[in-house]
Design a protein around this motif. Structure first.
Motif, PDB file in Angstrom:
ATOM      1  N   LEU A 145       0.867  -1.181   0.000  1.00 32.79           N
ATOM      2  CA  LEU A 145       0.000   0.000   0.000  1.00 32.79           C
ATOM      3  C   LEU A 145       0.899   1.225   0.000  1.00 32.79           C
ATOM      4  CD1 LEU A 145      -2.743   1.373   0.216  1.00 32.79           C
ATOM      5  CD2 LEU A 145      -2.690   0.952   2.691  1.00 32.79           C
ATOM      6  N   LEU A 146       0.940   1.913  -1.141  1.00 33.94           N
ATOM      7  CA  LEU A 146       1.898   2.996  -1.341  1.00 33.94           C
ATOM      8  C   LEU A 146       1.167   4.210  -1.912  1.00 33.94           C
ATOM      9  CD1 LEU A 146       5.013   3.558  -1.194  1.00 33.94           C
ATOM     10  CD2 LEU A 146       5.099   2.969  -3.610  1.00 33.94           C
ATOM     11  N   GLY A 147       0.955   5.238  -1.070  1.00 36.33           N
ATOM     12  CA  GLY A 147       0.246   6.420  -1.539  1.00 36.33           C
ATOM     13  C   GLY A 147      -1.178   6.071  -1.933  1.00 36.33           C
ATOM     14  N   ASN A 148      -1.561   6.431  -3.158  1.00 39.45           N
ATOM     15  CA  ASN A 148      -2.921   6.147  -3.620  1.00 39.45           C
ATOM     16  C   ASN A 148      -2.988   4.892  -4.472  1.00 39.45           C
ATOM     17  OD1 ASN A 148      -1.683   7.009  -5.956  1.00 39.45           O
ATOM     18  ND2 ASN A 148      -3.430   8.216  -6.664  1.00 39.45           N
ATOM     19  N   GLN A 149      -1.955   4.048  -4.383  1.00 35.12           N
ATOM     20  CA  GLN A 149      -1.978   2.812  -5.152  1.00 35.12           C
ATOM     21  C   GLN A 149      -1.689   1.604  -4.265  1.00 35.12           C
ATOM     22  OE1 GLN A 149       1.046   2.559  -8.201  1.00 35.12           O
ATOM     23  NE2 GLN A 149       2.663   3.288  -6.870  1.00 35.12           N
ATOM     24  N   VAL A 150      -2.173   0.470  -4.713  1.00 34.21           N
ATOM     25  CA  VAL A 150      -1.913  -0.815  -4.052  1.00 34.21           C
ATOM     26  C   VAL A 150      -1.354  -1.755  -5.106  1.00 34.21           C
ATOM     27  CG1 VAL A 150      -2.909  -2.766  -2.791  1.00 34.21           C
ATOM     28  CG2 VAL A 150      -3.826  -0.454  -2.450  1.00 34.21           C
ATOM     29  N   LEU A 151      -0.284  -2.468  -4.757  1.00 36.63           N
ATOM     30  CA  LEU A 151       0.308  -3.440  -5.671  1.00 36.63           C
ATOM     31  C   LEU A 151       0.245  -4.825  -5.041  1.00 36.63           C
ATOM     32  CD1 LEU A 151       1.885  -4.113  -8.289  1.00 36.63           C
ATOM     33  CD2 LEU A 151       3.989  -3.738  -6.986  1.00 36.63           C
ATOM     34  N   LEU A 152      -0.350  -5.771  -5.765  1.00 42.57           N
ATOM     35  CA  LEU A 152      -0.414  -7.167  -5.341  1.00 42.57           C
ATOM     36  C   LEU A 152       0.512  -7.989  -6.220  1.00 42.57           C
ATOM     37  CD1 LEU A 152      -1.755  -9.692  -3.936  1.00 42.57           C
ATOM     38  CD2 LEU A 152      -3.415  -9.634  -5.818  1.00 42.57           C
ATOM     39  N   GLY A 164       3.022 -15.695 -10.383  1.00 41.53           N
ATOM     40  CA  GLY A 164       3.823 -15.131 -11.464  1.00 41.53           C
ATOM     41  C   GLY A 164       3.190 -13.913 -12.105  1.00 41.53           C
ATOM     42  N   GLU A 165       2.106 -13.391 -11.484  1.00 40.28           N
ATOM     43  CA  GLU A 165       1.447 -12.192 -11.996  1.00 40.28           C
ATOM     44  C   GLU A 165       1.350 -11.147 -10.887  1.00 40.28           C
ATOM     45  OE1 GLU A 165      -1.561 -14.017 -15.397  1.00 40.28           O
ATOM     46  OE2 GLU A 165      -2.330 -13.690 -13.372  1.00 40.28           O
ATOM     47  N   GLN A 166       1.154  -9.911 -11.314  1.00 41.12           N
ATOM     48  CA  GLN A 166       0.905  -8.833 -10.368  1.00 41.12           C
ATOM     49  C   GLN A 166      -0.153  -7.913 -10.941  1.00 41.12           C
ATOM     50  OE1 GLN A 166       4.940  -7.204 -10.221  1.00 41.12           O
ATOM     51  NE2 GLN A 166       4.297  -5.431 -11.422  1.00 41.12           N
ATOM     52  N   VAL A 167      -0.820  -7.185 -10.042  1.00 40.50           N
ATOM     53  CA  VAL A 167      -1.847  -6.250 -10.471  1.00 40.50           C
ATOM     54  C   VAL A 167      -1.844  -5.073  -9.508  1.00 40.50           C
ATOM     55  CG1 VAL A 167      -3.741  -7.235  -9.113  1.00 40.50           C
ATOM     56  CG2 VAL A 167      -4.240  -6.064 -11.270  1.00 40.50           C
ATOM     57  N   ALA A 168      -2.222  -3.920 -10.017  1.00 43.58           N
ATOM     58  CA  ALA A 168      -2.246  -2.711  -9.200  1.00 43.58           C
ATOM     59  C   ALA A 168      -3.641  -2.127  -9.154  1.00 43.58           C
ATOM     60  CB  ALA A 168      -1.257  -1.683  -9.754  1.00 43.58           C
ATOM     61  N   TRP A 169      -3.945  -1.428  -8.066  1.00 37.91           N
ATOM     62  CA  TRP A 169      -5.097  -0.547  -7.959  1.00 37.91           C
ATOM     63  C   TRP A 169      -4.544   0.872  -7.945  1.00 37.91           C
ATOM     64  CZ3 TRP A 169      -4.610  -5.159  -5.659  1.00 37.91           C
ATOM     65  CH2 TRP A 169      -5.697  -6.044  -5.610  1.00 37.91           C
ATOM     66  N   LEU A 170      -5.007   1.704  -8.831  1.00 37.12           N
ATOM     67  CA  LEU A 170      -4.563   3.090  -8.885  1.00 37.12           C
ATOM     68  C   LEU A 170      -5.774   3.988  -8.674  1.00 37.12           C
ATOM     69  CD1 LEU A 170      -2.176   4.978  -9.331  1.00 37.12           C
ATOM     70  CD2 LEU A 170      -2.663   4.939 -11.778  1.00 37.12           C
ATOM     71  N   GLY A 171      -5.733   4.792  -7.613  1.00 40.73           N
ATOM     72  CA  GLY A 171      -6.905   5.593  -7.273  1.00 40.73           C
ATOM     73  C   GLY A 171      -8.116   4.736  -6.983  1.00 40.73           C
ATOM     74  N   GLY A 172      -7.901   3.513  -6.488  1.00 37.39           N
ATOM     75  CA  GLY A 172      -8.992   2.613  -6.144  1.00 37.39           C
ATOM     76  C   GLY A 172      -9.483   1.737  -7.280  1.00 37.39           C
ATOM     77  N   LEU A 232      -8.947  -1.077 -10.329  1.00 42.71           N
ATOM     78  CA  LEU A 232      -8.084  -2.161 -10.789  1.00 42.71           C
ATOM     79  C   LEU A 232      -7.465  -1.835 -12.138  1.00 42.71           C
ATOM     80  CD1 LEU A 232      -9.877  -5.546  -9.994  1.00 42.71           C
ATOM     81  CD2 LEU A 232      -7.472  -5.008  -9.549  1.00 42.71           C
ATOM     82  N   GLN A 233      -6.178  -2.145 -12.276  1.00 45.31           N
ATOM     83  CA  GLN A 233      -5.465  -1.973 -13.531  1.00 45.31           C
ATOM     84  C   GLN A 233      -5.306  -3.335 -14.213  1.00 45.31           C
ATOM     85  OE1 GLN A 233      -4.607   1.511 -14.230  1.00 45.31           O
ATOM     86  NE2 GLN A 233      -6.064   1.499 -12.536  1.00 45.31           N
ATOM     87  N   SER A 234      -4.639  -3.358 -15.343  1.00 46.59           N
ATOM     88  CA  SER A 234      -4.473  -4.610 -16.078  1.00 46.59           C
ATOM     89  C   SER A 234      -3.404  -5.492 -15.422  1.00 46.59           C
ATOM     90  CB  SER A 234      -4.079  -4.318 -17.528  1.00 46.59           C
ATOM     91  OG  SER A 234      -2.882  -3.561 -17.574  1.00 46.59           O
ATOM     92  N   LEU A 235      -3.528  -6.799 -15.649  1.00 45.08           N
ATOM     93  CA  LEU A 235      -2.552  -7.750 -15.127  1.00 45.08           C
ATOM     94  C   LEU A 235      -1.196  -7.551 -15.793  1.00 45.08           C
ATOM     95  CD1 LEU A 235      -4.642 -11.060 -15.006  1.00 45.08           C
ATOM     96  CD2 LEU A 235      -3.890  -9.690 -13.067  1.00 45.08           C
ATOM     97  N   GLN A 236      -0.124  -7.785 -15.008  1.00 48.99           N
ATOM     98  CA  GLN A 236       1.236  -7.682 -15.521  1.00 48.99           C
ATOM     99  C   GLN A 236       2.034  -8.892 -15.054  1.00 48.99           C
ATOM    100  OE1 GLN A 236       2.199  -5.218 -17.538  1.00 48.99           O
ATOM    101  NE2 GLN A 236       0.264  -4.088 -17.362  1.00 48.99           N
ATOM    102  N   PRO A 237       3.091  -9.276 -15.791  1.00 46.90           N
ATOM    103  CA  PRO A 237       3.979 -10.326 -15.282  1.00 46.90           C
ATOM    104  C   PRO A 237       4.627  -9.869 -13.974  1.00 46.90           C
ATOM    105  CG  PRO A 237       4.402  -9.882 -17.609  1.00 46.90           C
ATOM    106  CD  PRO A 237       3.499  -8.795 -17.124  1.00 46.90           C
ATOM    107  N   LEU A 238       4.824 -10.787 -13.048  1.00 45.82           N
ATOM    108  CA  LEU A 238       5.407 -10.446 -11.757  1.00 45.82           C
ATOM    109  C   LEU A 238       6.855  -9.984 -11.920  1.00 45.82           C
ATOM    110  CD1 LEU A 238       5.467 -10.375  -8.669  1.00 45.82           C
ATOM    111  CD2 LEU A 238       6.036 -12.821  -8.699  1.00 45.82           C
ATOM    112  N   ASP A 239       7.138  -8.794 -11.427  1.00 48.90           N
ATOM    113  CA  ASP A 239       8.508  -8.270 -11.378  1.00 48.90           C
ATOM    114  C   ASP A 239       9.028  -8.515  -9.969  1.00 48.90           C
ATOM    115  OD1 ASP A 239      10.875  -6.927 -11.557  1.00 48.90           O
ATOM    116  OD2 ASP A 239      10.021  -4.962 -12.038  1.00 48.90           O
TER     117      ASP A 239
END
Length: 306
Positions: A177-184, A206-214, A216-223
């Motif tokens: 939980l970082l500022g107005n975004q959440v990264l899973l 092996g995937e990650q996803v973010a919430w920006l301003g509440g 959900l954003q698109s799925l991304q490969p896990l970094d």
């Protein structure tokens, strides 16, 4: 950080700049444009102004309603005092009353009574409820945690972080939980996620996803090298905006940060640093970027340099 808290933070930064003696006519015009953006912006700025007036340290700034040039001068001590008081009153960390907390710079393992294991990064706070209507629940107020959830199909494990909602029965993942975004970031199993608008998604290992301003954003490969670096005692920044870098650093030190201009906010950082040496990051920022860091008791002021 909620949208309301983020607006208050921006309003504080504008007010500090306008009273610093270093604000240009362009800065004052930009502050006025920011205020006129919406009623919420105007309300946030008015609230900050009222608090400054109550502090009795500075006058309410006429600069916010009139773009009159001011002579440049050194940062006055009463203003620095007011800034510190503002931080003390307004930047009390969310979740200070939470069941489970870590201090800045503290990384700790926590074993829950259902058998789940959590590793908490610095300056993290959360509430834990073992059985709420047949569910295991965590409310993450701030910070970052790695969850190794004990398998229990009959009792789903629910995590709420800002507007993010995460539902699992047993798996391993990291929530930041970082500022107005959440990264899973999911390293084992799979996770069901949703946002306040009802959007739902399945996130696999092996995937990650973010919430920006509440939202959900698109799925991304896990970094994993970046998202999970803190578990290996590292901070990894890849073209990260300077405000996000300082937000990460505040998990390792108690010093609060205020940006004095938009140009500094737009700078980006790339590098790998030791988690327990935030001063090394500050030295690198001062050396590599056109910024000026002004250190006050408990406060770091960040401004563009030239």
């Amino acid at each position: 950080m909620t949208a309301e808290a983020d607006l208050r933070s921006q309003a504080r930064e504008w007010l500090v700049l306008l009273n610093s003696g270093q604000a240009s006519a362009a800065d004052r015009a930009a502050a006025e444009r920011w205020r006129q953006t919406s009623a919420e912006h105007a309300s946030a700025l008015a609230e900050v102004e009222r608090l400054w007036a109550l502090l009795g340290q500075v006058e309410r700034p006429a600069a916010i309603v009139q773009a009159m040039p001011r002579p440049k001068r050194r940062w006055p001590l009463p203003l620095a005092t007011a800034a510190c008081l503002l931080l003390a009153l307004w930047l009390t960390p969310p979740g200070w009353h939470a069941d489970v907390r870590t201090q800045a710079g503290e990384v700790r393992e926590v074993r829950l009574d259902d058998g789940s294991v959590l590793q908490l990064n610095g300056a993290t706070s959360l509430d834990w409820n073992a059985n709420v209507d047949g569910e295991r629940r965590v409310r993450l107020y701030r910070g970052q945690a790695d969850f190794q959830v004990a398998a229990d199909v009959a009792h789903p494990f629910i995590i709420e972080a800002g507007e993010a909602r995460i539902r699992v029965t047993g798996t391993r993942f990291d929530v930041n939980l970082l500022g107005n975004q959440v990264l899973l970031a999911v390293s084992e199993g799979h996770v069901q996620v949703s946002d306040a608008d009802g959007r739902e998604r399945a996130v696999q290992a092996g995937e990650q996803v973010a919430w920006l301003g509440g939202r959900l954003q698109s799925l991304q490969p896990l970094d994993a090298a970046r998202a999970l670096a803190w578990q290996r005692g590292r901070l990894v920044f890849r073209d990260r905006p300077l405000p996000e870098v300082f937000e990460e650093l505040q998990r390792q030190q108690t010093q609060q940060v205020l940006f004095l201009d938009a140009a500094a906010r737009e700078l980006k950082v790339t590098g790998v640093f030791a988690l327990n040496d935030p001063q090394a990051v500050l030295r690198a920022i001062e050396t590599a970027l056109p910024v000026k860091l002004t250190r006050l008791p408990g406060v770091l002021l960040v401004s563009s340099d030239g």
